[in-house]
Design a protein around this motif. Sequence first.
Motif, PDB file in Angstrom:
ATOM      1  N   VAL A   1      25.206  96.669  -8.181  1.00  0.00           N
ATOM      2  CA  VAL A   1      26.042  95.536  -8.586  1.00  0.00           C
ATOM      3  C   VAL A   1      26.602  94.833  -7.353  1.00  0.00           C
ATOM      4  CG1 VAL A   1      28.154  94.844  -9.788  1.00  0.00           C
ATOM      5  CG2 VAL A   1      26.634  96.557 -10.812  1.00  0.00           C
ATOM      6  N   ILE A   2      27.029  95.617  -6.373  1.00  0.00           N
ATOM      7  CA  ILE A   2      27.548  95.040  -5.131  1.00  0.00           C
ATOM      8  C   ILE A   2      26.486  94.184  -4.455  1.00  0.00           C
ATOM      9  CG2 ILE A   2      28.258  95.618  -2.769  1.00  0.00           C
ATOM     10  CD1 ILE A   2      29.814  97.982  -3.947  1.00  0.00           C
ATOM     11  N   GLN A   3      25.244  94.645  -4.489  1.00  0.00           N
ATOM     12  CA  GLN A   3      24.159  93.874  -3.886  1.00  0.00           C
ATOM     13  C   GLN A   3      23.956  92.547  -4.616  1.00  0.00           C
ATOM     14  OE1 GLN A   3      22.372  94.327  -1.060  1.00  0.00           O
ATOM     15  NE2 GLN A   3      23.843  95.985  -0.705  1.00  0.00           N
ATOM     16  N   LEU A   4      24.091  92.576  -5.940  1.00  0.00           N
ATOM     17  CA  LEU A   4      23.944  91.347  -6.715  1.00  0.00           C
ATOM     18  C   LEU A   4      25.057  90.346  -6.394  1.00  0.00           C
ATOM     19  CD1 LEU A   4      22.973  92.800 -10.220  1.00  0.00           C
ATOM     20  CD2 LEU A   4      21.463  91.618  -8.608  1.00  0.00           C
ATOM     21  N   LEU A   5      26.209  90.872  -6.001  1.00  0.00           N
ATOM     22  CA  LEU A   5      27.365  90.020  -5.713  1.00  0.00           C
ATOM     23  C   LEU A   5      27.498  89.694  -4.224  1.00  0.00           C
ATOM     24  CD1 LEU A   5      29.937  91.910  -7.956  1.00  0.00           C
ATOM     25  CD2 LEU A   5      29.096  89.594  -8.381  1.00  0.00           C
ATOM     26  N   ALA A   6      26.617  90.251  -3.410  1.00  0.00           N
ATOM     27  CA  ALA A   6      26.776  90.173  -1.954  1.00  0.00           C
ATOM     28  C   ALA A   6      26.832  88.745  -1.425  1.00  0.00           C
ATOM     29  CB  ALA A   6      25.644  90.940  -1.269  1.00  0.00           C
ATOM     30  N   ARG A   7      25.961  87.882  -1.922  1.00  0.00           N
ATOM     31  CA  ARG A   7      25.932  86.515  -1.391  1.00  0.00           C
ATOM     32  C   ARG A   7      27.237  85.785  -1.677  1.00  0.00           C
ATOM     33  NH1 ARG A   7      21.121  82.453  -2.968  1.00  0.00           N
ATOM     34  NH2 ARG A   7      22.183  82.528  -4.994  1.00  0.00           N
ATOM     35  N   ARG A   8      27.764  85.963  -2.888  1.00  0.00           N
ATOM     36  CA  ARG A   8      29.039  85.322  -3.210  1.00  0.00           C
ATOM     37  C   ARG A   8      30.183  85.948  -2.405  1.00  0.00           C
ATOM     38  NH1 ARG A   8      31.262  81.457  -6.705  1.00  0.00           N
ATOM     39  NH2 ARG A   8      29.085  80.809  -6.712  1.00  0.00           N
ATOM     40  N   ALA A   9      30.122  87.256  -2.201  1.00  0.00           N
ATOM     41  CA  ALA A   9      31.174  87.939  -1.443  1.00  0.00           C
ATOM     42  C   ALA A   9      31.276  87.398  -0.018  1.00  0.00           C
ATOM     43  CB  ALA A   9      30.913  89.443  -1.415  1.00  0.00           C
ATOM     44  N   LYS A  10      30.152  87.007   0.549  1.00  0.00           N
ATOM     45  CA  LYS A  10      30.159  86.490   1.923  1.00  0.00           C
ATOM     46  C   LYS A  10      30.900  85.161   2.036  1.00  0.00           C
ATOM     47  CE  LYS A  10      25.880  88.727   3.457  1.00  0.00           C
ATOM     48  NZ  LYS A  10      24.473  88.518   3.909  1.00  0.00           N
ATOM     49  N   THR A  11      31.072  84.465   0.927  1.00  0.00           N
ATOM     50  CA  THR A  11      31.759  83.167   0.967  1.00  0.00           C
ATOM     51  C   THR A  11      33.266  83.302   0.781  1.00  0.00           C
ATOM     52  OG1 THR A  11      31.676  82.673  -1.427  1.00  0.00           O
ATOM     53  CG2 THR A  11      29.710  82.163  -0.113  1.00  0.00           C
ATOM     54  N   LEU A  12      33.740  84.493   0.438  1.00  0.00           N
ATOM     55  CA  LEU A  12      35.154  84.668   0.097  1.00  0.00           C
ATOM     56  C   LEU A  12      36.058  84.609   1.319  1.00  0.00           C
ATOM     57  CD1 LEU A  12      37.394  85.287  -1.917  1.00  0.00           C
ATOM     58  CD2 LEU A  12      36.842  87.722  -1.689  1.00  0.00           C
ATOM     59  N   ARG A  13      37.092  83.793   1.200  1.00  0.00           N
ATOM     60  CA  ARG A  13      38.173  83.740   2.181  1.00  0.00           C
ATOM     61  C   ARG A  13      39.480  83.886   1.403  1.00  0.00           C
ATOM     62  NH1 ARG A  13      33.816  83.409   4.075  1.00  0.00           N
ATOM     63  NH2 ARG A  13      33.069  82.173   5.844  1.00  0.00           N
ATOM     64  N   LEU A  14      40.487  84.449   2.045  1.00  0.00           N
ATOM     65  CA  LEU A  14      41.772  84.612   1.377  1.00  0.00           C
ATOM     66  C   LEU A  14      42.707  83.471   1.716  1.00  0.00           C
ATOM     67  CD1 LEU A  14      42.651  88.402   1.647  1.00  0.00           C
ATOM     68  CD2 LEU A  14      41.500  87.169  -0.190  1.00  0.00           C
ATOM     69  N   GLY A  15      43.239  82.833   0.678  1.00  0.00           N
ATOM     70  CA  GLY A  15      44.273  81.839   0.874  1.00  0.00           C
ATOM     71  C   GLY A  15      45.630  82.514   0.759  1.00  0.00           C
ATOM     72  N   ILE A  16      46.685  81.725   0.801  1.00  0.00           N
ATOM     73  CA  ILE A  16      48.024  82.290   0.687  1.00  0.00           C
ATOM     74  C   ILE A  16      48.244  82.907  -0.688  1.00  0.00           C
ATOM     75  CG2 ILE A  16      50.493  81.771   0.776  1.00  0.00           C
ATOM     76  CD1 ILE A  16      48.998  81.659   3.456  1.00  0.00           C
TER      77      ILE A  16
ATOM     78  N   PHE B   1      34.208  79.825  -0.173  1.00  0.00           N
ATOM     79  CA  PHE B   1      33.760  78.782   0.753  1.00  0.00           C
ATOM     80  C   PHE B   1      32.235  78.704   0.780  1.00  0.00           C
ATOM     81  CE2 PHE B   1      33.364  77.043   5.174  1.00  0.00           C
ATOM     82  CZ  PHE B   1      34.080  75.877   4.963  1.00  0.00           C
ATOM     83  N   ALA B   2      31.674  78.324  -0.364  1.00  0.00           N
ATOM     84  CA  ALA B   2      30.218  78.275  -0.497  1.00  0.00           C
ATOM     85  C   ALA B   2      29.640  76.943  -0.042  1.00  0.00           C
ATOM     86  CB  ALA B   2      29.823  78.541  -1.946  1.00  0.00           C
ATOM     87  N   ASP B   3      30.412  75.881  -0.181  1.00  0.00           N
ATOM     88  CA  ASP B   3      29.928  74.538   0.152  1.00  0.00           C
ATOM     89  C   ASP B   3      31.021  73.792   0.916  1.00  0.00           C
ATOM     90  OD1 ASP B   3      28.956  71.995   0.322  1.00  0.00           O
ATOM     91  OD2 ASP B   3      28.565  71.743  -1.817  1.00  0.00           O
ATOM     92  N   PRO B   4      30.924  73.751   2.249  1.00  0.00           N
ATOM     93  CA  PRO B   4      31.958  73.082   3.052  1.00  0.00           C
ATOM     94  C   PRO B   4      32.215  71.638   2.636  1.00  0.00           C
ATOM     95  CG  PRO B   4      30.509  74.360   4.461  1.00  0.00           C
ATOM     96  CD  PRO B   4      29.884  74.373   3.095  1.00  0.00           C
ATOM     97  N   SER B   5      31.193  70.956   2.133  1.00  0.00           N
ATOM     98  CA  SER B   5      31.362  69.549   1.766  1.00  0.00           C
ATOM     99  C   SER B   5      32.283  69.375   0.562  1.00  0.00           C
ATOM    100  CB  SER B   5      30.003  68.911   1.467  1.00  0.00           C
ATOM    101  OG  SER B   5      29.439  69.431   0.272  1.00  0.00           O
ATOM    102  N   ARG B   6      32.541  70.462  -0.180  1.00  0.00           N
ATOM    103  CA  ARG B   6      33.425  70.393  -1.348  1.00  0.00           C
ATOM    104  C   ARG B   6      34.817  70.942  -1.058  1.00  0.00           C
ATOM    105  NH1 ARG B   6      31.466  73.615  -5.903  1.00  0.00           N
ATOM    106  NH2 ARG B   6      32.790  72.278  -7.186  1.00  0.00           N
TER     107      ARG B   6
END
Length: 206
Positions: free
Chosen positions: A95-110, A116-121
């Motif tokens: 399951v972690i492998q299936l979620l890996a690509r999305r996990a790489k985009t995660l940043r923590l806000g306040i 952060f998958a699409d910088p243009s958005r």
Amino acid sequence: MLAAKIHLKHVSIVTTEGYAASPGGSQAKFMAEVSAEEQARNKNLTPAAFRDYQNGIRPAGPGARDLIDHFESVDEEILAMQASSPGTRPGDEEVIQLLARRAKTLRLGIANYCWFADPSRALCLILAGTPGSDKPLVGMCDSARCPQATHHGGHRPVWASSAQNKKVFIAKIGRGQRDEKARLQKELDRDLRVLSEIDAATGTAA
């Protein structure tokens, strides 16, 4: 736990901005260590959000629909894996492998997750005029408006505290400070809206 995660993110921001002009040596090593810590953290936070989704606890915020769509696609992949191997169920690592690509985009806000998958958005980059940047500007984050931001149950105490503080400030504002009162009231309305959305999404609404 949330405070510790926010602190880790703050350290990452400060060190990145402070050392960007002179990378190398111990500075580069330290940044690599921070990056590794963030990746390990994201591998835990993303599956946790997915498990919440499976248990009917939804994310809130402008980016909630995108995240739910992604989780639905992962669910479909899990069902397909089960169909191809009857009697078996994908383990945590799968399951972690299936979620890996999305996990790489995660940043923590306040008080939010920034996917952060699409910088243009990214609203922060749009406001700063740097849509091509490869990092979000957390200090400019407006998670109530950014299409890549989500709010979860763990963020509720931060929003509740913010709303309560604004109520106190508004009550103390004199009649001659109408503009300041109007500004704070607008921010309070936003906080209350976010709280309402979190409660509705997580099933804790009164």
